[in-house]
Design a protein around this motif. Structure first.
Motif, short mmCIF file in Angstrom:
data_model
loop_
_atom_site.label_atom_id
_atom_site.label_comp_id
_atom_site.label_asym_id
_atom_site.label_seq_id
_atom_site.Cartn_x
_atom_site.Cartn_y
_atom_site.Cartn_z
N MET B 1 -3.72 2.61 7.76
CA MET B 1 -3.55 1.20 7.89
C MET B 1 -2.26 0.77 7.12
SD MET B 1 -6.03 -1.85 6.44
CE MET B 1 -7.48 -1.38 7.36
N THR B 2 -1.35 0.09 7.83
CA THR B 2 -0.32 -0.31 7.35
C THR B 2 -0.51 -1.51 6.47
OG1 THR B 2 0.42 -1.92 9.27
CG2 THR B 2 1.04 0.36 9.45
N GLN B 3 0.68 -1.92 5.88
CA GLN B 3 0.76 -3.08 4.82
C GLN B 3 0.33 -4.38 5.55
OE1 GLN B 3 3.62 -2.37 1.85
NE2 GLN B 3 3.54 -4.32 1.07
N ALA B 4 1.01 -4.31 6.92
CA ALA B 4 1.03 -5.54 7.38
C ALA B 4 -0.39 -5.92 7.92
CB ALA B 4 1.87 -5.58 8.70
N GLU B 5 -1.14 -4.78 8.41
CA GLU B 5 -2.28 -4.86 8.99
C GLU B 5 -3.39 -5.33 7.67
OE1 GLU B 5 -3.21 -1.83 12.37
OE2 GLU B 5 -2.72 -0.91 10.36
N PHE B 6 -3.10 -4.61 6.68
CA PHE B 6 -4.00 -4.93 5.50
C PHE B 6 -3.89 -6.57 5.07
CE2 PHE B 6 -4.28 -5.36 0.94
CZ PHE B 6 -5.52 -4.99 0.76
N LEU B 7 -2.60 -6.89 5.36
CA LEU B 7 -2.20 -8.42 4.73
C LEU B 7 -3.19 -9.33 5.78
CD1 LEU B 7 1.45 -8.39 3.40
CD2 LEU B 7 -0.78 -8.69 2.05
N ASN B 8 -2.98 -9.24 6.80
CA ASN B 8 -3.83 -9.69 8.16
C ASN B 8 -5.12 -9.96 7.72
OD1 ASN B 8 -1.45 -10.61 9.50
ND2 ASN B 8 -1.72 -8.74 10.85
N ILE B 9 -5.71 -8.73 7.25
CA ILE B 9 -7.11 -8.94 6.89
C ILE B 9 -7.48 -9.69 5.64
CG2 ILE B 9 -8.95 -7.67 6.29
CD1 ILE B 9 -8.08 -5.28 7.77
N VAL B 10 -6.51 -9.88 4.67
CA VAL B 10 -6.71 -10.39 3.30
C VAL B 10 -6.32 -11.60 3.26
CG1 VAL B 10 -5.72 -9.89 0.96
CG2 VAL B 10 -6.64 -8.05 2.05
#
Lengths: 158, 169
Positions: B1-10
């Motif tokens: 999981m990339t940082q961008a994907e993680f941020l989108n979830i969070v």
């Protein structure tokens, strides 16, 4: 009529029985400038809730992936470079694989003899040089006299 | 999981984490630290995130537990932080002052509620979660949540009436 409705909703609200939609209705009602005086007590409550919804988290979070992963890949890269270096520097790689063959066994024999002679010649050259070791021995035995001298000087000093 | 994907979830619920933390820890700085901690924990377990059905509910539960632990250790150290940064922005109108003042009262009243009621009021009246969702987050029964919610709401109203009539006299 509307006031009645609000009062009903408030009662339900206090019993925890309102739905989210009904609660939104209450919030909308109490966000008005003026509300019925006997209900004014609820106004700060709902205002507080609405205001508080807007508070946000502003700090940035430093997200780092684990460092060990990058170290692992560095070592892999190092090993790869090392192997490539060794591979391209080996004499095997630089030599030509095809040395040619002889069709006639006689010429092949002669060639072998020739090359063996060459080897033995150069080997003999090397052994000739080893002859000098005799002279070294003679020198060494002369150095042996030094020991004798030392024992004698010791005796004198005693 | 990339940082961008993680941020989108969070991103959709990071403010909710922060507000819940602030509700429990009171001080803004403490709440920021707690939020950061929670987000980092999520990031470190990002491989597992996809397995969770509801990341948001999971994070809220995590926040609740984290803050309660923090409070517990604070009590043990006998160190209580009292930090009230409620702001009065406009002082020109008498009415606005009064309203602001009573809004502050609400904050103080909620601050004095038992922790569980605090959490439930926060999750329901501010974050607008479903009762079922709250029950899952807090590992309680739906009816128990409803009862606690009703109690909290009633005690806020009662105390508001008290302070209000006190001011009038």
């Amino acid at each position: 009529m509307e006031l009645n409705n609000i009062e009903n909703l408030l009662e339900k609200y206090e019993n925890g029985e309102t739905t989210l939609k009904e609660e939104q209705e209450l919030k909308n009602y109490f966000s008005q400038e003026t509300v019925a005086t006997h209900l004014e007590i609820y106004k700060p409550m709902f205002t507080y809730f609405t205001v508080n919804q807007k508070e946000t988290f502003t700090k940035t979070v430093p997200l780092k992936s684990k460092k060990t992963i990058s170290y692992k890949w560095i070592s892999v890269a190092a090993v790869a470079i090392l192997l490539l270096g060794i591979f391209f520097n080996t004499p095997i790689f630089q030599q030509e694989d095809d040395l040619g063959t002889f069709d006639d066994p006689m010429t092949a024999y002669n060639e072998v003899v020739k090359s063996l002679e060459l080897i033995s010649n150069s080997l003999n050259k090397g052994t000739e040089k080893l002859g000098y070791l005799d002279q070294l021995d003679a020198g060494m035995s002369k150095v042996g006299y030094l020991d004798e001298m030392e024992t004698k000087t010791k005796i004198i000093f005693k | 999981m990339t940082q961008a994907e993680f941020l989108n979830i969070v991103i959709p619920f990071k403010d909710k984490i922060f507000r819940l933390a602030k509700r429990l820890l009171v001080s803004r700085e403490e709440a920021e630290d707690a939020t950061q901690e929670i987000l980092l924990k999520l990031w470190n377990n990002k491989t597992k995130i996809e397995e969770y059905k509801n990341v948001e509910a999971f994070s809220m539960t995590m926040t609740k537990n984290f803050c309660l632990d923090k409070l517990k250790s604070k009590h043990a150290q006998n160190l209580k932080i009292v930090h009230s940064n409620y702001q009065d922005k406009n002082t020109s109108l008498q009415k606005q002052i009064e309203l602001n003042d009573s809004v502050n009262w609400v904050a103080k009243i909620i601050e004095n509620l038992p922790e569980q009621q605090k959490i439930i009021i926060q999750l329901r009246d501010i974050e607008q979660y479903d009762l079922d969702e709250i029950a899952k987050m807090l590992d309680m029964k739906n009816t128990a949540v409803r009862v606690a919610l009703s109690r909290a709401r009633k005690s806020i109203r009662e105390q508001l009436t008290k302070t209000h009539s006190y001011g009038a006299k």
